[in-house]
Scaffold this motif. Structure first.
Motif, PDB file in Angstrom:
ATOM      1  N   ASP A  28     -30.405   8.843  31.713  1.00 47.05           N
ATOM      2  CA  ASP A  28     -30.370   8.017  30.507  1.00 47.05           C
ATOM      3  C   ASP A  28     -29.055   7.227  30.441  1.00 47.05           C
ATOM      4  N   GLU A  29     -29.192   5.914  30.226  1.00 44.95           N
ATOM      5  CA  GLU A  29     -28.023   5.029  30.250  1.00 44.95           C
ATOM      6  C   GLU A  29     -27.095   5.247  29.064  1.00 44.95           C
ATOM      7  N   THR A  30     -27.654   5.632  27.925  1.00 42.16           N
ATOM      8  CA  THR A  30     -26.794   5.831  26.749  1.00 42.16           C
ATOM      9  C   THR A  30     -25.959   7.098  26.880  1.00 42.16           C
ATOM     10  N   ALA A  31     -26.526   8.135  27.487  1.00 47.47           N
ATOM     11  CA  ALA A  31     -25.747   9.349  27.721  1.00 47.47           C
ATOM     12  C   ALA A  31     -24.715   9.120  28.814  1.00 47.47           C
ATOM     13  N   ALA A  32     -25.101   8.360  29.844  1.00 44.72           N
ATOM     14  CA  ALA A  32     -24.193   7.964  30.939  1.00 44.72           C
ATOM     15  C   ALA A  32     -23.413   9.153  31.491  1.00 44.72           C
ATOM     16  N   ILE A  33     -24.137  10.213  31.861  1.00 47.19           N
ATOM     17  CA  ILE A  33     -23.492  11.405  32.396  1.00 47.19           C
ATOM     18  C   ILE A  33     -22.974  11.118  33.806  1.00 47.19           C
ATOM     19  N   ALA A  34     -21.709  11.472  34.035  1.00 48.98           N
ATOM     20  CA  ALA A  34     -21.066  11.210  35.337  1.00 48.98           C
ATOM     21  C   ALA A  34     -21.347  12.381  36.275  1.00 48.98           C
ATOM     22  N   TRP A  35     -22.537  12.401  36.878  1.00 53.25           N
ATOM     23  CA  TRP A  35     -22.917  13.497  37.758  1.00 53.25           C
ATOM     24  C   TRP A  35     -22.014  13.533  38.994  1.00 53.25           C
ATOM     25  N   PRO A  36     -21.419  14.670  39.325  1.00 50.45           N
ATOM     26  CA  PRO A  36     -20.562  14.742  40.518  1.00 50.45           C
ATOM     27  C   PRO A  36     -21.305  14.385  41.789  1.00 50.45           C
ATOM     28  N   ILE A  37     -22.559  14.820  41.882  1.00 54.66           N
ATOM     29  CA  ILE A  37     -23.413  14.438  42.999  1.00 54.66           C
ATOM     30  C   ILE A  37     -24.404  13.423  42.431  1.00 54.66           C
ATOM     31  N   PRO A  38     -24.321  12.149  42.801  1.00 50.43           N
ATOM     32  CA  PRO A  38     -25.184  11.129  42.191  1.00 50.43           C
ATOM     33  C   PRO A  38     -26.662  11.513  42.265  1.00 50.43           C
ATOM     34  N   LEU A  39     -27.393  11.185  41.219  1.00 54.37           N
ATOM     35  CA  LEU A  39     -28.796  11.555  41.148  1.00 54.37           C
ATOM     36  C   LEU A  39     -29.613  10.926  42.273  1.00 54.37           C
ATOM     37  N   GLU A  40     -29.126   9.809  42.858  1.00 47.72           N
ATOM     38  CA  GLU A  40     -29.842   9.138  43.937  1.00 47.72           C
ATOM     39  C   GLU A  40     -29.565   9.765  45.304  1.00 47.72           C
TER      40      GLU A  40
END
Length: 473
Positions: free
Chosen positions: A149-161
């Motif tokens: 979700d763009e509004t939450a914009a969670i900075a995942w250490p390992i990118p979701l992609e």
């Protein structure tokens, strides 16, 4: 690692980070993962966990969430490390607020109901644990949010992609925040909603659910709170606060065989059943008590005065007070001389004044009137301000008066002379009642309740004469 236990707030209301001391040597490590006494002393809610769940992630990159469960939870790691993120999914001004932190053995997080959880394993073989204060029920649905979700914009250490990341198809299909229905807060229940206090409470708590003993009618549902089966079947998990305004108040009729049974069922059994439900479901229970739990020999009655009821009504109310005090989150609101909508002493005196009648009224029973609007406002104040749990006296303020003085004031407002209200004693009143064959209950002669404890919470009740004039106008 932390050497001292600490509990710290976050940007999400109610979401707390707990730093856990971890003691290790060559053999490994040890920690107190959940320590109720120490943690609640530092500000962690006493949330009453009933189930412990474990989640194992075989590989680094396993990502779960964002799931919004309808319970509180206490999350910690048993082995490995995870990146954890939360999004506030509750209806209100903090909707969409986020917080994230890396969790290892030395960090735990308390997550309040309605805040969405998500976790990403940072090591192979990660295990995290969570205590919850409601039992899991298969098939129950609750809000979920897309991990990207763009509004939450969670900075995942390992990118979701990344090819390392593993996400379930269900989690990939979760909606964006704009399409999520926020979780509503738990509700308030008013018991005895058709009574004069129940109606006043409904005006102050307009979103509350309403129940009463009789058949369902309009917004008022039917619930017999003196029935163990009915109370057990009620969906208490939907509620946070229960306001018990139900009571059997036919003081004289309570002295009869039929009335005695009804009084004990309504005033003692029902509060005991509600207290049991409140304890089991961690509810705040507000119960309305009476000056009749005292014999009236004290000049002023404080909240901690021992019970000394004179009649069946007072005895049944005292029993209800004792039962309610057994549940941790309780307010026993003790009051006297209640005046609200419908038939009552003030309106009776007003009617007599308008009819030209000159009554005789007892002049040796002393107390203060309590208008249901004041009582409802005080209850809302205690609950809303999160005043310390316990017993509080609630009446009007000002100088105490006798019933005869109250009646004389009503006559004066109605344009009659105060002298038109005669005086009689309680003893003569009892004698006349006994001669008529009507049942009669003994009354406390002094019903004045101390208000210091209530006022110390910041609530100042109006003076009774001011409240009386406002009521009559």
């Amino acid at each position: 690692m932390s050497t001292e236990l600490s509990v710290d707030p976050t940007d999400i209301p109610g979401l707390l980070v707990v730093r856990l001391p971890v003691h290790g040597d060559a053999r490994g490590w040890f920690k107190e993962n959940w320590q109720r006494a120490k943690m609640t002393a530092l500000g962690l809610p006493d949330f009453g966990p009933v189930q412990n769940n474990m989640s194992f992630n075989a590989s680094r990159g396993a990502t779960r969430g964002i799931h919004t469960e309808p319970w509180d939870k206490f999350v910690s790691v048993a082995t490995g490390r995870v990146f954890a993120a939360w999004v506030d999914m509750r209806e209100g001004p903090s909707l969409g607020a986020t917080f994230s932190i890396e969790i290892g053995p030395d960090v735990a997080v308390f997550v309040p109901r309605g805040v969405g959880n998500s976790y990403q394993a940072l090591e192979d073989g990660t295990v995290y644990s969570y205590l919850v204060n409601d039992h899991f029920v298969a098939g129950r649905t609750y809000p979920a949010l897309n991990l990207a979700d763009e509004t939450a914009a969670i900075a995942w250490p390992i990118p979701l992609e990344s090819d390392e990341v593993e996400i379930s198809e269900k989690d990939r299909a979760n909606p964006r925040l704009a399409d999520v229905t926020p979780m509503k807060p738990k509700k308030t229940l008013i018991v005895g909603a058709r009574g004069q206090l129940g109606r006043a409470l409904a005006a102050v708590f307009p979103e509350a659910d309403l129940v009463d003993l009789g058949p369902a009618d309009g917004d008022v549902q039917s619930l017999d709170v003196s029935s163990p089966e009915a109370v057990e079947a009620w969906p208490w998990s939907e509620y946070a606060v229960v306001l018990n305004a139900a009571a059997y108040t036919a003081v004289d009729q309570a002295e009869t065989p039929e009335g005695r049974a009804i009084a004990w069922a309504a005033n003692a059994v029902a509060p005991a059943l509600l207290a049991r439900a409140a304890t089991e479901h961690r509810l705040t229970l507000v119960h309305v008590s009476s000056d009749y739990v005292f014999d009236g020999t004290s000049e002023i009655h404080t909240e901690d005065e021992p019970f000394s009821p004179l009649g069946v009504y007072g005895q049944s109310k005292a029993a209800g007070d004792i039962a309610v005090a057994t549940t941790p989150r309780h307010y026993v609101v003790r009051t006297s001389w209640v005046i609200g909508e419908g038939r009552n002493f003030v309106l009776t005196m007003k009617s007599l004044a308008e009819q030209g009648v000159s009554p005789a009224v007892v002049d040796d029973q002393i107390g203060r009137l309590t208008f249901t609007t004041t009582l409802a406002d005080a209850i809302a104040h205690l609950v809303g301000s999160e005043a310390p749990y316990g017993t509080y006296n609630v009446t009007s303020g000002g100088e105490p008066l006798s019933w005869q003085q109250v009646a004389a004031e009503v006559f004066a407002v109605a344009g009659r002379s105060r002298e038109d209200v005669g005086a009689t004693s309680t003893e003569d009143y009892f004698r006349d009642a006994a001669g008529s064959g009507k049942p009669i209950s003994p009354r406390p002669l002094n019903s004045v309740l101390a208000l210091d404890k209530l006022e110390a919470t910041g609530f100042q009740p109006p003076a009774q004469l001011d409240a009386l004039h406002a009521y009559l106008s």
